[in-house]
Design a protein around this motif. Structure first.
Motif, PDB file in Angstrom:
ATOM      1  N   VAL A  80       0.850  -1.199   0.000  1.00 46.66           N
ATOM      2  CA  VAL A  80       0.000   0.000   0.000  1.00 46.66           C
ATOM      3  C   VAL A  80       0.883   1.246   0.000  1.00 46.66           C
ATOM      4  O   VAL A  80       0.632   2.197  -0.743  1.00 46.66           O
ATOM      5  CB  VAL A  80      -0.958   0.003   1.221  1.00 46.66           C
ATOM      6  N   MET A  81       1.940   1.225   0.796  1.00 47.21           N
ATOM      7  CA  MET A  81       2.853   2.366   0.836  1.00 47.21           C
ATOM      8  C   MET A  81       3.652   2.477  -0.465  1.00 47.21           C
ATOM      9  O   MET A  81       3.945   3.582  -0.926  1.00 47.21           O
ATOM     10  CB  MET A  81       3.788   2.284   2.044  1.00 47.21           C
ATOM     11  N   TRP A  82       3.996   1.337  -1.087  1.00 50.99           N
ATOM     12  CA  TRP A  82       4.679   1.392  -2.368  1.00 50.99           C
ATOM     13  C   TRP A  82       3.790   2.056  -3.422  1.00 50.99           C
ATOM     14  O   TRP A  82       4.265   2.869  -4.219  1.00 50.99           O
ATOM     15  CB  TRP A  82       5.095  -0.005  -2.851  1.00 50.99           C
ATOM     16  N   GLN A  83       2.497   1.737  -3.404  1.00 48.78           N
ATOM     17  CA  GLN A  83       1.579   2.356  -4.363  1.00 48.78           C
ATOM     18  C   GLN A  83       1.575   3.874  -4.209  1.00 48.78           C
ATOM     19  O   GLN A  83       1.454   4.603  -5.185  1.00 48.78           O
ATOM     20  CB  GLN A  83       0.162   1.804  -4.179  1.00 48.78           C
ATOM     21  N   ARG A  84       1.740   4.341  -2.996  1.00 48.01           N
ATOM     22  CA  ARG A  84       1.737   5.778  -2.714  1.00 48.01           C
ATOM     23  C   ARG A  84       3.086   6.432  -3.021  1.00 48.01           C
ATOM     24  O   ARG A  84       3.141   7.539  -3.555  1.00 48.01           O
ATOM     25  CB  ARG A  84       1.380   5.970  -1.233  1.00 48.01           C
ATOM     26  N   LEU A  85       4.188   5.738  -2.712  1.00 49.28           N
ATOM     27  CA  LEU A  85       5.512   6.364  -2.757  1.00 49.28           C
ATOM     28  C   LEU A  85       6.414   5.889  -3.893  1.00 49.28           C
ATOM     29  O   LEU A  85       7.393   6.551  -4.211  1.00 49.28           O
ATOM     30  CB  LEU A  85       6.237   6.116  -1.427  1.00 49.28           C
ATOM     31  N   LYS A  86       6.136   4.733  -4.446  1.00 46.39           N
ATOM     32  CA  LYS A  86       6.921   4.153  -5.555  1.00 46.39           C
ATOM     33  C   LYS A  86       8.420   4.055  -5.237  1.00 46.39           C
ATOM     34  O   LYS A  86       9.272   4.391  -6.054  1.00 46.39           O
ATOM     35  CB  LYS A  86       6.720   4.950  -6.851  1.00 46.39           C
ATOM     36  N   PHE A  87       8.759   3.538  -4.067  1.00 41.92           N
ATOM     37  CA  PHE A  87      10.158   3.349  -3.697  1.00 41.92           C
ATOM     38  C   PHE A  87      10.736   2.135  -4.428  1.00 41.92           C
ATOM     39  O   PHE A  87      10.002   1.265  -4.912  1.00 41.92           O
ATOM     40  CB  PHE A  87      10.313   3.213  -2.174  1.00 41.92           C
ATOM     41  N   ASP A  88      12.074   2.091  -4.499  1.00 42.88           N
ATOM     42  CA  ASP A  88      12.786   1.026  -5.209  1.00 42.88           C
ATOM     43  C   ASP A  88      13.296  -0.074  -4.280  1.00 42.88           C
ATOM     44  O   ASP A  88      13.517  -1.203  -4.705  1.00 42.88           O
ATOM     45  CB  ASP A  88      13.993   1.611  -5.953  1.00 42.88           C
ATOM     46  N   VAL A  89      13.524   0.289  -3.042  1.00 40.71           N
ATOM     47  CA  VAL A  89      14.059  -0.670  -2.077  1.00 40.71           C
ATOM     48  C   VAL A  89      13.439  -0.393  -0.710  1.00 40.71           C
ATOM     49  O   VAL A  89      13.229   0.763  -0.335  1.00 40.71           O
ATOM     50  CB  VAL A  89      15.615  -0.609  -2.030  1.00 40.71           C
ATOM     51  N   LEU A  90      13.118  -1.467   0.003  1.00 41.74           N
ATOM     52  CA  LEU A  90      12.564  -1.353   1.350  1.00 41.74           C
ATOM     53  C   LEU A  90      13.573  -1.963   2.310  1.00 41.74           C
ATOM     54  O   LEU A  90      14.122  -3.035   2.042  1.00 41.74           O
ATOM     55  CB  LEU A  90      11.225  -2.090   1.460  1.00 41.74           C
ATOM     56  N   PHE A  91      13.822  -1.291   3.411  1.00 43.04           N
ATOM     57  CA  PHE A  91      14.790  -1.743   4.410  1.00 43.04           C
ATOM     58  C   PHE A  91      14.059  -2.200   5.665  1.00 43.04           C
ATOM     59  O   PHE A  91      13.151  -1.526   6.146  1.00 43.04           O
ATOM     60  CB  PHE A  91      15.754  -0.603   4.760  1.00 43.04           C
ATOM     61  N   LYS A  92      14.473  -3.370   6.183  1.00 43.01           N
ATOM     62  CA  LYS A  92      13.888  -3.918   7.402  1.00 43.01           C
ATOM     63  C   LYS A  92      14.997  -4.502   8.260  1.00 43.01           C
ATOM     64  O   LYS A  92      16.080  -4.817   7.768  1.00 43.01           O
ATOM     65  CB  LYS A  92      12.895  -5.050   7.077  1.00 43.01           C
ATOM     66  N   GLY A  93      14.683  -4.724   9.535  1.00 48.78           N
ATOM     67  CA  GLY A  93      15.597  -5.436  10.416  1.00 48.78           C
ATOM     68  C   GLY A  93      15.606  -6.910  10.044  1.00 48.78           C
ATOM     69  O   GLY A  93      14.596  -7.453   9.583  1.00 48.78           O
ATOM     70  N   ASP A  94      16.738  -7.569  10.256  1.00 45.86           N
ATOM     71  CA  ASP A  94      16.846  -8.960   9.828  1.00 45.86           C
ATOM     72  C   ASP A  94      16.051  -9.932  10.700  1.00 45.86           C
ATOM     73  O   ASP A  94      16.033 -11.136  10.429  1.00 45.86           O
ATOM     74  CB  ASP A  94      18.301  -9.398   9.688  1.00 45.86           C
ATOM     75  N   ASP A  95      15.365  -9.416  11.706  1.00 44.71           N
ATOM     76  CA  ASP A  95      14.453 -10.279  12.465  1.00 44.71           C
ATOM     77  C   ASP A  95      13.264 -10.699  11.593  1.00 44.71           C
ATOM     78  O   ASP A  95      12.544 -11.627  11.920  1.00 44.71           O
ATOM     79  CB  ASP A  95      13.973  -9.597  13.756  1.00 44.71           C
ATOM     80  N   TRP A  96      13.064 -10.040  10.456  1.00 46.42           N
ATOM     81  CA  TRP A  96      12.004 -10.397   9.505  1.00 46.42           C
ATOM     82  C   TRP A  96      12.474 -11.439   8.493  1.00 46.42           C
ATOM     83  O   TRP A  96      11.655 -12.131   7.900  1.00 46.42           O
ATOM     84  CB  TRP A  96      11.563  -9.146   8.741  1.00 46.42           C
ATOM     85  N   LYS A  97      13.776 -11.527   8.267  1.00 48.23           N
ATOM     86  CA  LYS A  97      14.323 -12.382   7.206  1.00 48.23           C
ATOM     87  C   LYS A  97      13.969 -13.849   7.458  1.00 48.23           C
ATOM     88  O   LYS A  97      14.179 -14.372   8.552  1.00 48.23           O
ATOM     89  CB  LYS A  97      15.831 -12.212   7.119  1.00 48.23           C
ATOM     90  N   GLY A  98      13.421 -14.493   6.419  1.00 48.25           N
ATOM     91  CA  GLY A  98      13.083 -15.912   6.513  1.00 48.25           C
ATOM     92  C   GLY A  98      11.790 -16.217   7.247  1.00 48.25           C
ATOM     93  O   GLY A  98      11.420 -17.376   7.373  1.00 48.25           O
ATOM     94  N   THR A  99      11.102 -15.174   7.731  1.00 47.89           N
ATOM     95  CA  THR A  99       9.833 -15.394   8.423  1.00 47.89           C
ATOM     96  C   THR A  99       8.685 -15.372   7.408  1.00 47.89           C
ATOM     97  O   THR A  99       8.859 -14.944   6.266  1.00 47.89           O
ATOM     98  CB  THR A  99       9.564 -14.304   9.476  1.00 47.89           C
ATOM     99  N   GLU A 100       7.536 -15.825   7.833  1.00 42.52           N
ATOM    100  CA  GLU A 100       6.367 -15.791   6.956  1.00 42.52           C
ATOM    101  C   GLU A 100       6.082 -14.356   6.507  1.00 42.52           C
ATOM    102  O   GLU A 100       5.829 -14.100   5.329  1.00 42.52           O
ATOM    103  CB  GLU A 100       5.150 -16.361   7.685  1.00 42.52           C
ATOM    104  N   LYS A 101       6.146 -13.398   7.445  1.00 42.05           N
ATOM    105  CA  LYS A 101       5.918 -11.983   7.096  1.00 42.05           C
ATOM    106  C   LYS A 101       6.969 -11.472   6.116  1.00 42.05           C
ATOM    107  O   LYS A 101       6.657 -10.776   5.163  1.00 42.05           O
ATOM    108  CB  LYS A 101       5.930 -11.100   8.355  1.00 42.05           C
TER     109      LYS A 101
END
Length: 154
Positions: A80-101
């Protein structure tokens, strides 16, 4: 080609982990947008409201010199935020990596060409840990940041 990066977060009780992810993200893009999630999004995602009001969290994030723009993030769905902002890369903490989310995030954003980049999660300092310390009313974790790595400004 100009690369636009996006870093969503609550940025509640702003701490070194927040600063480090913003610094790292700024080195990976030409224009960094920080999305500060609303209390409603935070309650739905984590089951609790922020300690610091949204307007104050936005003001803090906007004042960080590595952030080019700070916006209110109205959805836990980053597409939803990409539709609004059209960013190329999203940054997250690696606690998300490999999770279902994280896998869902990568699939949804990957379908429109957005890369998801993970940075090390700051385990020793988090808003959750700070909240627990405040709730406990003690100083058991007062020295937890002694080992914090503070990244230099760009």
């Amino acid at each position: 080609m100009r690369v636009v990066g996006y870093v969503p977060g609550a940025y509640d009780m702003f701490h070194i982990g927040h600063l480090n992810i913003l610094k790292r993200a700024s080195l990976e893009c030409d224009h960094l947008i920080a999305g500060v999630v609303t209390d409603d999004v935070l309650v739905r995602a984590k089951g609790r409201a922020a300690v610091v009001p949204l307007a104050e969290r936005l003001a803090i994030v906007r004042s960080i010199n590595v952030v080019d723009e700070a916006v209110t993030d109205l959805s836990s769905d980053k597409f939803v935020m990409w539709q609004r902002l059209k960013f190329d890369v999203l940054f997250k903490g690696d606690d998300w990596k490999g999770t279902e989310k994280g896998n869902r995030l990568e699939a949804d954003l990957g379908a429109v060409g957005v890369r998801v980049v993970y940075f090390p999660y700051t385990v020793h300092t988090s808003s959750t840990a700070l909240r627990q310390l405040i709730t406990a009313g003690g100083n058991e974790g007062a020295n937890a940041a002694d080992g914090a790595q503070i990244l230099p400004l760009r």
